[in-house]
Design a protein around this motif. Structure first.
Motif, short mmCIF file in Angstrom:
data_model
loop_
_atom_site.label_atom_id
_atom_site.label_comp_id
_atom_site.label_asym_id
_atom_site.label_seq_id
_atom_site.Cartn_x
_atom_site.Cartn_y
_atom_site.Cartn_z
N LEU A 223 -4.38 2.99 27.03
CA LEU A 223 -5.35 2.01 26.75
C LEU A 223 -5.16 2.10 25.63
CD1 LEU A 223 -8.30 0.60 28.21
CD2 LEU A 223 -9.25 2.56 26.79
N ALA A 224 -4.62 2.55 24.60
CA ALA A 224 -4.18 1.62 23.31
C ALA A 224 -2.91 0.76 23.60
CB ALA A 224 -3.74 3.03 22.56
N LYS A 225 -1.87 0.81 24.56
CA LYS A 225 -1.07 0.70 24.90
C LYS A 225 -1.40 -0.62 25.75
CE LYS A 225 1.57 3.31 26.85
NZ LYS A 225 2.78 4.06 27.60
N GLY A 226 -2.59 -0.89 26.78
CA GLY A 226 -3.08 -1.68 26.47
C GLY A 226 -2.80 -2.01 28.48
N ASP A 227 -2.15 -0.63 28.45
CA ASP A 227 -1.74 -0.42 29.81
C ASP A 227 -3.12 0.07 31.19
OD1 ASP A 227 -0.71 0.93 32.65
OD2 ASP A 227 0.53 2.09 31.64
N TYR A 228 -3.32 -1.42 31.21
CA TYR A 228 -5.20 -1.68 31.89
C TYR A 228 -4.83 -0.57 33.13
CZ TYR A 228 -6.66 -4.08 28.18
OH TYR A 228 -6.32 -4.92 27.02
N TRP A 229 -3.30 -0.83 34.67
CA TRP A 229 -3.70 0.01 35.42
C TRP A 229 -3.40 1.31 35.50
CZ3 TRP A 229 -5.55 -1.08 39.97
CH2 TRP A 229 -4.52 -0.30 41.10
N GLY A 230 -2.29 1.91 34.39
CA GLY A 230 -2.08 3.49 34.22
C GLY A 230 -3.51 3.90 33.61
N TYR A 231 -4.71 3.21 33.03
CA TYR A 231 -5.29 3.31 32.14
C TYR A 231 -6.85 4.00 34.23
CZ TYR A 231 -9.60 4.23 30.20
OH TYR A 231 -10.77 4.61 30.16
N ASN A 232 -6.44 2.59 34.60
CA ASN A 232 -6.98 2.78 35.20
C ASN A 232 -6.60 4.27 36.64
OD1 ASN A 232 -9.25 0.88 37.16
ND2 ASN A 232 -7.67 2.12 38.91
N GLN A 233 -5.67 4.80 37.21
CA GLN A 233 -5.11 5.72 37.79
C GLN A 233 -5.36 6.41 37.01
OE1 GLN A 233 -5.60 3.58 40.01
NE2 GLN A 233 -3.66 3.98 41.44
N HIS A 234 -5.26 7.18 35.59
CA HIS A 234 -5.11 7.47 34.64
C HIS A 234 -7.07 8.52 34.65
CE1 HIS A 234 -6.05 10.66 31.52
NE2 HIS A 234 -7.16 9.81 31.25
N CYS A 235 -7.69 7.74 34.90
CA CYS A 235 -9.49 7.65 35.37
C CYS A 235 -9.27 8.39 36.13
CB CYS A 235 -9.80 6.45 35.29
SG CYS A 235 -9.64 6.55 33.01
N VAL A 236 -8.94 8.12 37.73
CA VAL A 236 -8.65 8.48 38.53
C VAL A 236 -8.31 9.88 38.70
CG1 VAL A 236 -8.39 8.36 41.23
CG2 VAL A 236 -8.59 6.93 40.17
N ASP A 237 -7.35 10.37 38.63
CA ASP A 237 -6.87 11.46 38.19
C ASP A 237 -7.36 12.44 37.77
OD1 ASP A 237 -4.83 13.91 39.02
OD2 ASP A 237 -3.99 13.48 37.09
N ALA A 238 -7.60 12.40 36.24
CA ALA A 238 -8.61 12.99 35.19
C ALA A 238 -10.10 13.33 35.76
CB ALA A 238 -8.69 12.35 33.84
N LYS A 239 -10.68 12.36 36.17
CA LYS A 239 -12.16 12.13 36.92
C LYS A 239 -13.00 11.61 35.12
CE LYS A 239 -11.66 16.11 40.48
NZ LYS A 239 -9.89 16.29 39.74
N SER A 240 -12.58 10.46 35.20
CA SER A 240 -13.34 10.25 33.78
C SER A 240 -14.08 8.61 34.59
CB SER A 240 -11.87 9.78 32.92
OG SER A 240 -12.93 8.41 32.17
N ARG A 243 -13.37 4.26 33.12
CA ARG A 243 -11.83 3.06 33.73
C ARG A 243 -12.38 1.96 33.88
NH1 ARG A 243 -11.22 4.34 40.24
NH2 ARG A 243 -12.64 6.41 39.91
N ASP A 244 -13.85 1.21 34.18
CA ASP A 244 -13.81 -0.19 34.09
C ASP A 244 -14.10 -0.29 32.57
OD1 ASP A 244 -13.85 -0.45 36.63
OD2 ASP A 244 -15.54 0.45 37.31
N ALA A 245 -14.86 0.32 31.71
CA ALA A 245 -15.87 0.60 31.22
C ALA A 245 -14.29 0.29 29.50
CB ALA A 245 -16.61 1.41 29.82
N GLY A 246 -13.39 1.21 29.88
CA GLY A 246 -12.38 1.56 28.62
C GLY A 246 -11.91 0.23 28.98
N GLN A 247 -11.17 -0.78 30.02
CA GLN A 247 -10.63 -1.58 30.28
C GLN A 247 -11.61 -2.60 29.45
OE1 GLN A 247 -8.69 -2.14 34.22
NE2 GLN A 247 -10.01 -0.51 34.82
#
Length: 289
Positions: A223-240, A243-247
């Motif tokens: 998220l710090a890097k602004g990699d929104y899609w990467g963060y979205n997929q991270h949230c799927v894997d980490a069960k966070s 995903r939407d609020a962070g972006q």
């Protein structure tokens, strides 16, 4: 066994109501005193973001309290709360899964931003994500004898790596220009009840919490890097669930550096009628510009 989302939502709302009642006034004030161990008003005053959890209030209420104090102490007239919106219908969950698989968010009717004072979809009204924040806010403003700043809640859904395309984004961006921002997240769900194999699941001991911290930090870095899609997929894997609020809050505020201040856990075995380990990590996170 399929998840009964209606029953789960009903159970969660009942549990939160009972937890708040069990706290009583004295318990709520005790959590608010514990939250004083951090002075985070400056984070908000400098345009940063505070992220607090929404797991069991007895476990993470002091972290929520720290965010409440920061909002009340920073001198702001308006607080914008960017909240998780949970998938409590099969349709919402299906949309979330299909967006993560690459489908366009605009294909789904829940795409957009809900919240207080807005017309349109109203699923946010029965979400539990801000119940404890509201409870502690009310307790602290009552204790101080103040009304407090205006609080506006916004619930994005299906950001899909492009939060600026969410219907309603311009309205939130305009609000954010004259508001401090806090958000909520339970950034790591783990164990048998969340689909992890019993033989490989971590217990919420020192090792398990270290693993949770490492996963949460992975999401912070993306998220710090602004990699929104990467963060979205991270949230799927980490069960966070963030995903939407962070972006959304990251795009609203721009480049920031995130840091975990405190990490706890809530046992969710009973809630999911699942054997342990089944637990949620609750983290207090600051984002500094």
């Amino acid at each position: 066994m399929e998840l009964d989302r209606d029953a789960l939502q009903e159970a969660i709302l009942k549990q939160y109501t009972e937890e708040h009642a069990a706290l009583g006034e004295a318990g709520a004030l005790a959590l608010l005193e514990r939250g004083r161990q951090w002075d985070l008003a400056g984070v908000l005053a400098r345009g940063g973001v505070i992220v607090f959890p929404h797991a069991g209030v007895a476990d993470c209420g002091h972290q929520i309290a720290a965010a409440v104090h920061a909002c009340l102490d920073c001198g702001a007239d308006r607080v914008l709360v960017i909240s998780v919106l949970h998938a409590f219908t099969d349709e919402m969950q299906d949309a979330r899964v299909r967006v993560a698989a690459g489908e366009a968010p605009s294909n789904f009717r829940h795409w957009g931003i809900q919240g207080s004072g807005l017309a349109g979809r109203q699923e946010w009204r029965s979400d539990h994500a801000l119940m404890s924040f509201r409870h502690l806010w009310q307790a602290e403003t009552k204790r101080r004898g103040i009304k407090g700043p205006e609080v506006i809640e916004r619930y994005p859904y299906l950001a899909g790596g492009k939060p600026w395309e969410l219907p309603g984004y311009d309205e939130v961006a305009e609000l954010a220009e004259n508001a401090v921002i806090v958000s909520t997240a339970d950034p790591f769900h783990h164990g048998v009840g969340y689909g992890d194999a019993p033989e490989t699941a971590y217990w919420p001991d020192e090792s398990g919490l270290a693993y949770a911290r490492s996963r949460i930090e992975e999401g912070i870095e993306l998220l710090a890097k602004g990699d929104y899609w990467g963060y979205n997929q991270h949230c799927v894997d980490a069960k966070s669930d963030a995903r939407d609020a962070g972006q959304l809050f990251r795009h609203l505020r721009g480049p920031m550096t995130g840091r975990i201040l405190d990490l706890v856990y809530t046992d969710a075995s009973a809630l999911y009628n699942s054997p342990p380990p089944t637990w949620v990590a609750g983290a207090l996170i600051t984002w500094e510009r």
